[in-house]
Design an enzyme around this catalytic site. Structure first.
Site, PDB file in Angstrom:
ATOM      1  N   ASP A 137     105.878  66.157  51.552  1.00 20.18           N
ATOM      2  CA  ASP A 137     105.754  66.097  52.743  1.00 20.18           C
ATOM      3  C   ASP A 137     106.609  65.078  52.881  1.00 20.18           C
ATOM      4  O   ASP A 137     107.407  64.413  54.004  1.00 20.18           O
ATOM      5  CB  ASP A 137     104.229  66.245  53.217  1.00 20.18           C
ATOM      6  CG  ASP A 137     103.227  67.194  53.717  1.00 20.18           C
ATOM      7  OD1 ASP A 137     104.356  68.529  53.342  1.00 20.18           O
ATOM      8  OD2 ASP A 137     101.989  67.415  53.207  1.00 20.18           O
ATOM      9  N   VAL A 138     106.701  64.040  52.146  1.00 22.69           N
ATOM     10  CA  VAL A 138     107.329  62.842  52.908  1.00 22.69           C
ATOM     11  C   VAL A 138     109.299  62.447  52.559  1.00 22.69           C
ATOM     12  O   VAL A 138     109.889  61.686  52.613  1.00 22.69           O
ATOM     13  CB  VAL A 138     106.749  61.900  51.652  1.00 22.69           C
ATOM     14  CG1 VAL A 138     105.028  61.287  51.882  1.00 22.69           C
ATOM     15  CG2 VAL A 138     106.811  62.311  50.019  1.00 22.69           C
TER      16      VAL A 138
END
Lengths: 98, 462
Positions: free
Chosen positions: B391-392
């Site tokens: 996700d990052v």
């Protein structure tokens, strides 16, 4: 103004000032050391050991002293574990920093 | 010792605790800071010891607890730090509850009530606050520990009416608190403690694995407030100061973590990403194609690059690949490749988790760069190796206004010339979102266990 100041007010003064200090000091902590920060604050919150020792203080044993002794043991785990694991982590940062 | 000298000694200890935290502004001063902390604690404990009658038993308790703490500190693996921290928060919480009970049992011994009288009314409020914060910290941290160590499922556990139940319990706890204030007796005290213990479980159960950096920071904060609350009860300034330092530290870390996820604190606390996110990802419909390659291909690409940035995530910790990754960067550096690591603030399961793992593997300090400092450099980088992060590095956070993670600061990996992603499968990350980065033309997926893949890459380069 007359009469003595309630201890609660004195406590509140210390409390508010300490939060300000904490706020300013912690914002200066480098993000790379956030995990050691959590570990060392764990050790510092082990300061509850002082309260626990006072609970275990009276000479005659009762429920309170036993609770106090248990709390001393728990807090001691935090104090020793927290400071030592922080030391171990910080030593790792030392190796690479030279 | 006179009361004055006791309080002066406590003042010295409190100042040393402040210096401890101040030391953490740089790795060099941090070790001296930690030493200050130990001295401060020794002063506090020895001073208090001089006030007690049960010196022998107390020393025994300290020795037992200290030995356990020392052994754990020595043996714990760095990948398990989040669990250890959570476990220690729970101990502070429980200790606070026990001290509060002892204080209520014998208020005269603490000087907070006259002989034959019950607790002062202001002390009743403080006792109530210290107890319930301690109780919530205790059980909440146990649940966090369970989730972090994999003993409990990391998935958010939710059921209908959860928030209402919590609200109801909160009000009930407050009600018994008022009852305790009006007539201090064991019944309301124990009932309100029991409710607080249940609340701790209910509050943390619905929070999912990747939100743990916020939860751990928050419980860190609570453990401090619990100590401060007990300080109020006992009129002990040092407990108040040390507790407030820890409390504000945890609060600031929670804030930093929330900001790094672009989420409101209450949104995290009230329980993770909802079902809408996964529904949206599923509704995408179009079959997208991705490119996959072997460790040899990855080795070839990195071996011929001028610059490589490694983006580690929680998967690195799970696979314990930190030593392998350092070996790989050494081999690359020897070949003249410029290697650096990019750290997202919420990578891993607690603040600074990746930094500690890389430090353990003896990755040189100057190679590890925080998000804000390295984000401009991805565009000039030949190869980015994403390892166990998802996700990052999802560009949807920048490009897709409908994405639930829109607005979250990300590492701009998609700007690099070539992207390598080491992952076990195409499964979505914590937010349940598909990651467009994986389907870009310049991206190559390398499937497999992070440690195994990195070891294969090393063999292929050397």
């Amino acid at each position: 103004m007359t009469g003595a100041v309630d201890p609660f007010v004195m406590n509140l003064t210390v409390f508010v000032l300490a939060i300000f200090i904490g706020y300013h000091v912690v914002w200066n902590v480098t993000p790379a050391l956030h995990t050691p920060l959590m570990a060392v604050t764990n050790a510092v919150s082990g300061i509850i050991i002082v309260g626990a020792m006072l609970a275990a203080k009276p000479q005659e044993m009762d429920v309170g002293t036993i609770l106090g002794l248990i709390a001393v043991t728990l807090a001691a785990i935090n104090v020793f574990g927290g400071f030592l694991v922080t030391q171990r982590m910080l030593a790792m940062f030392k190796k690479k920093g030279k | 010792m006179s009361a004055n000298s006791v309080y002066l000694a406590y003042l010295v200890a409190a100042v040393l605790f402040i210096l401890t935290l101040k030391g953490l502004s740089s790795p060099v001063s941090s070790r001296r800071g930690n030493m200050f902390g130990m001295i401060g604690m020794a002063i506090a404990v020895l001073t208090t010891l001089s006030l007690t009658h049960n010196v022998g038993l107390i020393l025994l308790a300290i020795a037992v607890g200290g030995a356990i703490g020392a052994i754990v500190a020595r043996r714990i693996e760095m990948t398990a730090m989040p669990e250890l921290v959570a476990a220690m928060h729970s101990l502070v919480g429980l200790a606070a509850v026990l001290v509060a009970m002892a204080a209520f049992n014998n208020p005269v011994a603490y000087g907070i009530a006259l002989a034959g009288e019950s607790l002062h009314s202001s002390n009743r409020i403080e006792l109530f606050i210290g107890t319930f914060v301690g109780a919530i910290t205790f059980t909440g941290s146990i649940i966090a520990f369970g989730k972090l160590s994999g003993k409990l499922s990391g998935k958010p556990l939710r059921f209908a009416g959860q928030h209402w139940l919590n609200l109801l319990l909160g009000i009930a706890m407050l009600g018994f608190g008022i009852a305790f204030f009006l007539s201090p007796s064991w019944t309301p005290f124990l009932i309100m403690t029991a409710i607080a213990l249940a609340l701790g479980v209910l509050l943390i159960m619905p929070i999912g694995g990747a939100d743990m950096p916020v939860v751990v920071s928050m419980l860190n904060s609570y453990s401090g407030w619990a100590a401060a609350g007990i300080g109020f009860t006992l009129n002990n300034n040092m407990l108040i100061i040390a507790g407030s330092l820890v409390g504000s530290s945890g609060a600031i870390l929670s804030y930093i973590m929330c900001k790094a996820m672009n989420r409101a604190f209450f949104n995290v606390i009230l329980g993770g990403f909802g079902g809408e996110a996964s529904a949206e990802a599923a509704g995408d419909g179009v079959q997208k194609t991705f490119r996959s390659g072997s460790a040899d291909d990855a080795a070839f690409l990195m071996g011929n690059a001028d610059s490589v940035i490694i983006v580690p995530g929680y998967g690195l910790a799970v696979a314990r690949a930190q030593h392998a990754i350092n070996e790989m960067s050494k081999v690359l550096t020897e070949k003249g490749v410029k290697v650096r690591y990019a750290i997202h603030p919420v990578a891993g399961r607690m603040p600074g988790h990746m930094n500690v793992l890389l430090a353990e593997a003896e990755v040189p300090y100057e190679q590890v760069v925080e998000m804000d400092e390295i984000n401009n450099e991805f565009a000039d980088t030949d190869v980015v190796l994403v390892i166990g992060a998802n996700d990052v590095v999802n560009p949807a956070a920048k490009n897709d206004k409908s994405s639930p993670i829109y607005g979250m600061p990300i590492l701009d990996v998609y700007k690099a010339r070539t992207v390598l992603v080491v992952k076990r499968s195409m499964a979505t990350g914590y937010a349940g979102l598909d990651n467009d980065l994986f389907y870009m033309d310049k991206t190559m997926m390398v499937f497999g266990d992070a440690k195994k893949v990195v070891e294969d890459i090393i063999k292929a380069i050397a």
